[in-house]
Design an enzyme around this catalytic site. Sequence first.
Site, PDB file in Angstrom:
ATOM      1  N   LYS A 199     -26.019-126.143 -41.217  1.00 42.77           N
ATOM      2  CA  LYS A 199     -25.289-125.764 -42.437  1.00 42.77           C
ATOM      3  C   LYS A 199     -24.744-126.941 -43.266  1.00 42.77           C
ATOM      4  CE  LYS A 199     -24.001-121.011 -41.196  1.00 42.77           C
ATOM      5  NZ  LYS A 199     -24.635-120.099 -42.130  1.00 42.77           N
TER       6      LYS A 199
ATOM      7  N   PHE B 259     -23.158-114.824 -32.953  1.00 43.01           N
ATOM      8  CA  PHE B 259     -24.311-114.901 -33.861  1.00 43.01           C
ATOM      9  C   PHE B 259     -24.907-116.296 -33.747  1.00 43.01           C
ATOM     10  CE2 PHE B 259     -26.666-115.739 -37.719  1.00 43.01           C
ATOM     11  CZ  PHE B 259     -27.431-114.590 -37.825  1.00 43.01           C
TER      12      PHE B 259
ATOM     13  N   ASP C 230     -22.321-123.929 -30.210  1.00 40.58           N
ATOM     14  CA  ASP C 230     -23.002-123.666 -31.479  1.00 40.58           C
ATOM     15  C   ASP C 230     -21.980-123.902 -32.583  1.00 40.58           C
ATOM     16  OD1 ASP C 230     -24.043-122.659 -33.800  1.00 40.58           O
ATOM     17  OD2 ASP C 230     -24.876-120.845 -32.912  1.00 40.58           O
TER      18      ASP C 230
HETATM   19  C1  LIG Z   1     -22.922-119.965 -35.543  1.00 42.27           C
HETATM   20  C2  LIG Z   1     -24.280-119.825 -36.157  1.00 42.27           C
HETATM   21  N1  LIG Z   1     -25.359-120.187 -35.458  1.00 42.27           N
HETATM   22  C3  LIG Z   1     -26.589-120.096 -35.958  1.00 42.27           C
HETATM   23  C4  LIG Z   1     -26.804-119.605 -37.233  1.00 42.27           C
HETATM   24  C5  LIG Z   1     -28.205-119.476 -37.764  1.00 42.27           C
HETATM   25  O1  LIG Z   1     -28.423-120.409 -38.755  1.00 42.27           O
HETATM   26  P1  LIG Z   1     -29.669-120.251 -39.769  1.00 42.27           P
HETATM   27  O2  LIG Z   1     -29.387-119.052 -40.595  1.00 42.27           O
HETATM   28  O3  LIG Z   1     -29.645-121.543 -40.545  1.00 42.27           O
HETATM   29  O4  LIG Z   1     -30.876-120.119 -38.941  1.00 42.27           O
HETATM   30  C6  LIG Z   1     -25.714-119.215 -38.008  1.00 42.27           C
HETATM   31  C7  LIG Z   1     -25.895-118.675 -39.361  1.00 42.27           C
HETATM   32  O5  LIG Z   1     -25.046-118.114 -39.972  1.00 42.27           O
HETATM   33  C8  LIG Z   1     -24.400-119.329 -37.452  1.00 42.27           C
HETATM   34  O6  LIG Z   1     -23.326-118.961 -38.147  1.00 42.27           O
END
Ligand SMILES: Cc1ncc(COP(=O)(O)O)c(C=O)c1O
Length: 435
Positions: free
Chosen positions: A279, A142, A250
Amino acid sequence: MAHPEPTYKQLLEKVKENLAPSLAEDWPELPAVRAEGIYLYTEDGRKIMDFTSGIGVTNLGHNHPKVLNAAIEQMKKFSHSAVGITLHEPLLRLTEILPKVMPEGMEMFFFGNSGSEAVEGAIKMARYVTERPGIIAFTGSFHGRTYGAISVTSVKSKYRSHYEPFVPGVYFADFANPFRCPIGNTAEDAVNWALESVEKIFNYYIPAEQVAAILVEPIQGEGGYIVPPPEFLQGLREICDQHGILLIFDEVQSGFGRSGEMFAAQTFGVRPDIMAIAKGIANGFPLSATVSNRKLMKSWSAGSHGTTFGGNPIACAAAIAVQQVFKEENILENTRKMGNIFIEGLKQIQKGKDFIGDVRGKGLMIAMEIVKPDRWKTPDAEKAMAILNHALENNLLAYMAGRTGNVIRFIPPLIVNEHEINQALEILEVSIAKT
Ligand SMILES: Cc1ncc(COP(=O)(O)O)c(C=O)c1O
């Protein structure tokens, strides 16, 4: 005669009329009116232990006074200045502070607002600096909801449905998941299977020398808090070195203390070339960054990427305070200690219950996978949801993850103490017994 403003209660009743349904059916839609530390306080007077931290954001607890103060002080000065037109002190200070806690070499920053944006930046930068088209991501990943980010996301087909065509040039390999590996259940099996699936992409779909980047969550988040064996990430590093491919981590969810180190890259001792972080960076204020080393970043030339809101001064001031609190309050040490106690407690609860297929995690990124007790470890999302509901009735809020939602994940604030962990374990034990 002026119409009176609707009350909070009246607005809640109308929520399905006012919010896009694509978002609004998420669970459990608590009407929170206030939050402090590890607790949420609701409109109807409940005090709930928040073991979601707003999905890994309020890592220092809600409304941490030092973070709040830093934000308020900055707000009194000014609250927006588009980076590039002006340069503000919080942003400049943050670029001095962050490299000291980032994995080695992660020293230059492009600030954005959300995790998705940080991932977009990472993908764009990798293609730009390598002049190669291919991106390899992983099944169960994700990375966000914007077009680039959803194109490299595969945790649920529902997230991708009706949005084709995606950004081209993306290939999916298998993540190393020892709990669900088709060739055996050892760490070695999972690593071999996953690394071979990367080689398969090179052999069948796109030659390695046309691949710009391998993009991976060092611990899969939405995919079910899957902790890979370290050899998986080490293997990806080796493949990247061999073929001149960039390794992107990520760490939007695993970052900022969640794994017991500031970043999971440090937990596993593997060096990425580019990172996406967000986050927990500012404990609730919107901020994110695409990060890399100076050599690579400097080839991402002027004007090739930009932002209006990224690097907001209030969020940057909060992010500086976050780093101070990490140091002053020994947050990482507490995370490791509480994580161990929590995981041990869950393993005790697991004993004799074949429907708790797996208990896993790093630091305070912890999960319990609920399955049907058959040989396929069939995911049991219904039971997982029943446990979550019972826990919430008893004022413990946790969250689901995984393709089917059968993984219960615990993301408590990293300031949680032993008494609170034990309280959560007691609630869980009762909730599990009732389902
Ligand atoms: C690993 C990871 N990358 C990217 C995102 C996307 O972040 P955002 O919701 O702030 O766009 C998330 C969101 O949960 C995530 O867990």
